[in-house]
Design an enzyme around this catalytic site. Structure first.
Site, PDB file in Angstrom:
ATOM      1  CE  LYS A   6      -0.633  -5.345  93.902  1.00  0.00           C
ATOM      2  NZ  LYS A   6       0.040  -5.853  93.042  1.00  0.00           N
ATOM      3  CB  THR A  17      -7.099  -8.489  84.903  1.00  0.00           C
ATOM      4  OG1 THR A  17      -7.328  -9.131  84.939  1.00  0.00           O
ATOM      5  CG2 THR A  17      -8.505  -7.378  84.283  1.00  0.00           C
ATOM      6  N   GLY A  75      -1.408  -8.590  84.634  1.00  0.00           N
ATOM      7  CA  GLY A  75      -0.310  -7.474  84.647  1.00  0.00           C
ATOM      8  C   GLY A  75      -0.645  -6.634  85.326  1.00  0.00           C
ATOM      9  CB  THR A  76      -4.431  -5.379  87.223  1.00  0.00           C
ATOM     10  OG1 THR A  76      -4.230  -6.415  87.733  1.00  0.00           O
ATOM     11  CG2 THR A  76      -5.008  -4.940  85.575  1.00  0.00           C
ATOM     12  N   GLY A  77      -1.367  -5.468  88.292  1.00  0.00           N
ATOM     13  CA  GLY A  77      -0.071  -5.352  89.467  1.00  0.00           C
ATOM     14  C   GLY A  77       1.094  -4.379  89.008  1.00  0.00           C
ATOM     15  CB  CYS A  78       3.194  -5.610  86.174  1.00  0.00           C
ATOM     16  SG  CYS A  78       3.573  -7.684  86.943  1.00  0.00           S
TER      17      CYS A  78
HETATM   18  N1  LIG Z   1     -11.289  -5.001  86.781  1.00  0.00           N
HETATM   19  C1  LIG Z   1     -10.350  -4.569  87.125  1.00  0.00           C
HETATM   20  N2  LIG Z   1     -11.235  -3.401  87.028  1.00  0.00           N
HETATM   21  C2  LIG Z   1     -11.358  -2.131  87.773  1.00  0.00           C
HETATM   22  N3  LIG Z   1      -9.806  -1.658  88.263  1.00  0.00           N
HETATM   23  C3  LIG Z   1      -8.823  -2.978  88.137  1.00  0.00           C
HETATM   24  C4  LIG Z   1      -9.823  -4.339  87.834  1.00  0.00           C
HETATM   25  N4  LIG Z   1      -9.053  -5.397  88.309  1.00  0.00           N
HETATM   26  C5  LIG Z   1      -7.600  -4.842  88.833  1.00  0.00           C
HETATM   27  N5  LIG Z   1      -7.686  -3.856  89.340  1.00  0.00           N
HETATM   28  C6  LIG Z   1      -7.172  -2.651  89.380  1.00  0.00           C
HETATM   29  O1  LIG Z   1      -6.072  -3.131  89.557  1.00  0.00           O
HETATM   30  C7  LIG Z   1      -4.359  -2.690  90.166  1.00  0.00           C
HETATM   31  C8  LIG Z   1      -3.509  -3.979  90.827  1.00  0.00           C
HETATM   32  O2  LIG Z   1      -5.225  -4.917  91.222  1.00  0.00           O
HETATM   33  P1  LIG Z   1      -4.902  -6.913  91.937  1.00  0.00           P
HETATM   34  O3  LIG Z   1      -5.836  -7.446  91.039  1.00  0.00           O
HETATM   35  O4  LIG Z   1      -5.193  -6.749  92.930  1.00  0.00           O
HETATM   36  O5  LIG Z   1      -3.366  -6.393  91.456  1.00  0.00           O
HETATM   37  P2  LIG Z   1      -2.586  -7.943  91.461  1.00  0.00           P
HETATM   38  O6  LIG Z   1      -2.496  -7.646  89.742  1.00  0.00           O
HETATM   39  O7  LIG Z   1      -1.129  -7.805  91.706  1.00  0.00           O
HETATM   40  O8  LIG Z   1      -3.360  -9.110  91.270  1.00  0.00           O
HETATM   41  C9  LIG Z   1      -5.672  -2.000  91.346  1.00  0.00           C
HETATM   42  O9  LIG Z   1      -5.348  -0.856  91.315  1.00  0.00           O
HETATM   43  C10 LIG Z   1      -6.962  -3.269  91.852  1.00  0.00           C
HETATM   44  O10 LIG Z   1      -7.898  -2.010  91.529  1.00  0.00           O
HETATM   45  C1  LIG Z   2       7.461 -12.097  85.287  1.00  0.00           C
HETATM   46  C2  LIG Z   2       5.429 -11.697  85.937  1.00  0.00           C
HETATM   47  N1  LIG Z   2       5.716 -10.870  86.414  1.00  0.00           N
HETATM   48  C3  LIG Z   2       4.860 -10.818  87.154  1.00  0.00           C
HETATM   49  C4  LIG Z   2       3.805 -11.287  86.710  1.00  0.00           C
HETATM   50  C5  LIG Z   2       2.596 -11.027  88.284  1.00  0.00           C
HETATM   51  O1  LIG Z   2       1.785 -10.618  86.851  1.00  0.00           O
HETATM   52  P1  LIG Z   2      -0.084  -9.619  87.368  1.00  0.00           P
HETATM   53  O2  LIG Z   2       0.173  -7.845  87.636  1.00  0.00           O
HETATM   54  O3  LIG Z   2      -0.681  -9.917  86.626  1.00  0.00           O
HETATM   55  O4  LIG Z   2       0.308 -10.074  89.039  1.00  0.00           O
HETATM   56  C6  LIG Z   2       3.714 -12.541  86.264  1.00  0.00           C
HETATM   57  N2  LIG Z   2       2.618 -12.701  85.564  1.00  0.00           N
HETATM   58  N3  LIG Z   2       4.704 -12.427  85.483  1.00  0.00           N
HETATM   59 MG   LIG Z   3       0.082  -9.799  91.148  1.00  0.00          MG
END
Ligand SMILES: Nc1ncnc2c1ncn2[C@@H]1O[C@H](COP(=O)(O)OP(=O)(O)O)[C@@H](O)[C@H]1O
Ligand SMILES: Cc1ncc(COP(=O)(O)O)c(N)n1
Ligand SMILES: [Mg+2]
Length: 583
Positions: free
Chosen positions: A256, A289, A291-294
Site C-alpha cells: 500500500k 486517516t 484506520g485506512t489500512g485496517c
Molecule cells: N490521504 C489519502 N487519500 C487517499 N487514499 C489514501 C490516503 N491515505 C491512505 N490512502 C489509501 O489507504 C490505503 C491504506 O494505505 P496506508 O496508509 O499505506 O496503510 P496503513 O494505514 O496500513 O498505514 C491505501 O489504499 C492507500 O492508498
Molecule cells: C488495534 C489496532 N490495529 C491496527 C491499527 C493500525 O491502524 P492503521 O490502519 O491506521 O494502520 C491500529 N492503530 N490499532
Molecule cells: Mg496500518
C-alpha cells in the site's frame, strides 16, 4: 464449504507421493517452493473429511498454488438465506477508527457479517496509543474456534497479532479448519508511529502465516521490515518488495502506498507472482486517516467473502475507502493529529436520524402562509412570493396550494424550498405529506381532517416539523400527544381565505394556548392592524407569533407588507413577556 474446498483441491492438484515426505524437507510439487509453504493435514482434519484419501504425512500445497477460482464463494446451495461472513482476528481500538472496530464497521457497510477474535485491547485515540493489553494466545484461539465451529467464516482477516504464540495457534487452527480466504494485514506500527507488534513476530508471520494467506497487505514501513529492512519508498521498490514477499507463499501481495512521500497520486501495487497491477488513487486532503489500512484489508476480505476474485475485490475496496475519506474529509473527531476513518457515514447522517426535531419555537414569530390564487392574481410565482416574504422578515413559510396538480405543486415546493434554504428559513408543506417527502421540505402543517398526526410522525421521523390546526385545548393536547411540534390556532378573526371557518376570537386563541403543552401560532384574518391585539402583553407564554396570508400575499408589495407586520409584532415583544397562566 471446507469439504468442497478440499475436494476441489484434491481433484485439481495431484496429492502424489512426492508430498509424502517429512514436512521440513519436502517441496511442493505444484509451486516447487520449500517447506515453509506446505499446508499440513492433521489427523483431525482427515477424520473430518473422509473423502480425502491421503496419509498423515501427505501435504496440501500452499494457498499460492491453488487455482484462483477456488476462493470463490458458493452462496446459493443452501436452503436458508445466507450472508457472507468475515472473521477478523485483530486488536481493539478504543478510538474506533482502526482495529476490530474498523473491520466490523467496514464489513457492515459492505453488507457482510463480521465476527471477531480480539488479540489485544488498546487504549488509543487521535493522539496516539496510550496502552496495550494483550489477550493470552489460548484465549484468542478459543474465540477463533467458537466462531469457526459454529458460525463459520468465508474469509478470515488478521490485523494486530501481538505475539508469536497468537500467530502460531491461529495457524494451527486455520490448518485444521480451512476457510476459503485469508487476508493478512501485517500490522506492526500504528499510523501515529506507536509499535503495535514488535519485530519478534516477523519470523512467525513470514514462516507460518504468510504461506496460508491469499493476500498480504503491508504498508511501506511494514513491507520494508518484512524484507529485512531495505527501504521501500518508491514504486520500483514497492514492486521489489512485493516480489520478495510473494516468495514467502501468499497468493497475492498488495503493497500500500499511503506513505509514499510527496505525491498527489498514491499507488498501491498488487502482485500475484505473474501479473503486476499499479493501482493509482488521488491523495485526499484530510487528517482522518487513522484506520485506512485496517479498513482496506477488511473491505477486501468482505468483497472476497461475497465471491469476488482478488483484483475486483481490491478495486471495490479502494473505491469504498475513497468515498469514506472524501465524505469525511473535514469531520472533526478528537483533538489529536490523526482523526479516525468514519466507516458508516451513510448511516450516520445524525441530523436526519436525530431524535431531536429541528423545530425552534421562535421561528413561529412571523409565519407566512402562501395562497396560490392570490399570487396568481398579482402575477407572481409562489417562489417569488416566498422570497419577498422572507426578505420582508418572515421567519417560517408554509406552501398552501389548493389548485395546482401534484406535479406543479411539487415543482413550486422545490423552487420555494431552494429560496428558503438560501435564507436558512424553514419551509413546510400544507396537507400534502407526499409532497413534503418528495422535496425533502422541513415539515408539514396538517388540518384536523388530514392524515392523523401520529401517522405523519411515524412516516416523517423525528427530524421533521409537524404543525396542526386546532380550535380547542383538547385538540391541542391530542396534537402534542401524537407528536406535533406546534399548534396553529384560529381563525382569530373572520377571514375569506378559508371558507366556513369558525372564528374563535382572541378568547378562543388564549384558551387553546393555556391548554396546549406545545407552542402556538395565531392564524386567521391577522394583519398589521390587529397583530398588536393578538400579541398584546400579558399573553400566554407559548403564544409565539402570528401566521399571515392575505396581509402578506394579497398586497402589491409582499416584502413591504411583511415588513410592516413584522415591526408591529416586534414592538409587542419588547413588552416583558412574563408568562400569564390565568385564564
Ligand atoms: N490521504 C489519502 N487519500 C487517499 N487514499 C489514501 C490516503 N491515505 C491512505 N490512502 C489509501 O489507504 C490505503 C491504506 O494505505 P496506508 O496508509 O499505506 O496503510 P496503513 O494505514 O496500513 O498505514 C491505501 O489504499 C492507500 O492508498
Ligand atoms: C488495534 C489496532 N490495529 C491496527 C491499527 C493500525 O491502524 P492503521 O490502519 O491506521 O494502520 C491500529 N492503530 N490499532
Ligand atoms: Mg496500518
Amino acid at each position: 464449504m471446507a469439504v468442497q474446498l478440499l475436494q476441489e483441491v484434491s481433484t485439481r492438484l495431484p496429492l502424489s507421493t512426492t508430498h509424502d515426505k517429512p514436512l521440513a524437507k519436502s517441496a511442493c510439487t505444484v509451486c516447487g517452493l520449500g517447506s515453509r509453504n506446505l499446508y499440513g493435514i492433521t489427523p483431525t482434519r482427515l477424520r473430518n473429511f473422509p473423502s480425502l484419501t491421503v496419509s498423515t504425512s501427505e501435504y496440501l500445497p500452499t494457498r499460492k498454488c491453488l487455482p484462483r477460482d477456488v476462493i470463490r464463494a458458493d452462496m446459493g446451495t443452501e436452503e436458508s438465506r445466507r450472508i457472507p461472513r468475515v472473521l477478523t482476528v485483530a486488536g481493539s481500538d478504543s478510538g474506533a477508527g482502526a482495529g476490530i472496530q474498523a473491520d466490523m464497521k467496514a464489513c457492515g457497510a459492505l453488507g457482510v457479517y463480521c465476527t471477531t477474535a480480539i488479540t489485544a485491547v488498546t487504549a488509543q485515540n487521535t493522539v496516539g496509543v496510550q496502552g496495550i493489553h494483550e489477550v493470552p494466545a489460548d484465549f484468542v484461539a478459543s474465540q477463533v474456534k467458537s466462531v469457526l465451529l459454529d458460525i463459520g467464516a468465508d474469509v478470515v482477516k488478521t490485523g494486530m497479532l501481538p505475539s508469536v504464540e497468537i500467530i502460531r495457534s491461529l495457524c494451527d487452527i486455520l490448518r485444521t479448519y480451512p476457510v476459503k480466504g485469508l487476508v493478512v494485514d501485517p500490522v506492526l506500527i500504528s499510523t501515529s508511529g506507536d509499535e503495535l507488534a514488535g519485530p519478534a513476530i516477523l519470523d512467525a508471520l513470514r514462516d507460518d502465516l504468510f504461506p496460508l494467506a491469499d493476500l498480504v497487505t503491508p504498508n511501506l514501513p511494514e513491507a520494508s521490515a518484512i524484507i529485512g529492512g531495505d527501504p521501500v519508498t518508491t514504486v520500483a521498490e514497492m514492486r521489489e518488495a512485493a516480489e520478495a514477499i510473494h516468495q514467502l507463499g501468499p497468493r497475492y501481495v498488495l503493497v500500500k502506498g499511503g506513505h509514499l512521500p510527496g505525491t498527489n497520486t498514491l499507488i498501491d501495487v498488487l502482485y500475484d507472482g505473474v501479473e503486476w497491477h499499479e493501482l493509482p488513487g488521488s491523495r485526499i486532503e484530510t487528517r482522518n486517516t487513522h484506520g485506512t489500512g485496517c479498513t482496506l484489508a477488511s473491505s477486501i476480505a468482505a468483497e472476497l467473502a461475497k465471491g469476488q476474485s482478488m483484483l475486483p475485490a481490491v478495486l471495490a475496496s479502494k473505491r469504498y475507502l475513497k468515498d469514506v475519506l472524501e465524505e469525511n474529509a473535514t469531520l472533526k473527531i478528537g483533538e489529536g493529529k490523526q482523526g479516525p476513518v468514519n466507516h458508516l457515514f451513510k448511516l450516520s447522517d445524525w441530523e436526519k436520524s436525530s431524535t431531536q426535531s429541528k423545530f425552534r419555537p421562535e421561528s413561529l414569530l412571523l409565519y407566512a402562509v402562501t395562497d396560490s390564487s392570490m399570487n396568481k392574481t398579482w402575477g407572481r410565482s409562489t417562489s417569488e412570493a416566498v422570497r419577498a416574504a422572507i426578505e420582508g422578515g418572515a421567519t417560517i413559510v408554509q406552501i398552501r396550494e389548493k389548485e395546482a396538480d401534484t406535479g406543479e405543486f411539487l415543482q413550486e415546493a422545490e423552487t420555494s424550498l431552494k429560496v428558503a434554504r438560501d435564507y436558512g428559513i424553514p419551509l413546510l408543506i400544507n396537507d400534502r405529506i407526499d409532497i413534503a417527502i418528495a422535496c425533502d421540505a422541513d415539515g408539514v402543517h396538517l388540518g384536523q381532517s388530514d392524515l392523523p398526526v401520529a401517522r405523519a410522525r411515524a412516516i416523517l421521523g423525528p427530524g421533521k416539523i409537524i404543525g396542526v390546526s386546532c380550535k380547542t385545548p383538547e385538540q391541542a393536547e391530542k396534537a402534542w400527544k401524537d407528536g406535533a411540534d406546534y399548534v396553529g390556532s384560529g381563525g382569530v378573526y373572520p377571514t375569506n381565505t378559508k371558507k366556513d371557518n369558525k372564528t374563535i376570537g382572541i378568547e378562543g386563541l388564549r384558551e387553546v394556548c393555556y391548554g396546549s403543552p406545545i407552542p402556538v401560532v395565531a392564524i386567521g384574518g391577522i394583519s398589521g392592524a390587529n397583530a398588536a391585539e393578538v400579541m398584546a402583553y400579558p399573553r400566554p407564554e407559548n403564544l409565539k407569533g402570528v401566521a399571515v396570508v392575505s396581509a402578506f400575499f394579497n398586497q402589491p408589495d409582499v416584502k413591504k407588507a411583511t415588513a410592516a407586520v413584522k415591526s408591529v409584532v416586534e414592538e409587542c415583544l419588547k413588552d416583558v413577556s412574563v408568562p400569564n397562566t390565568s385564564s
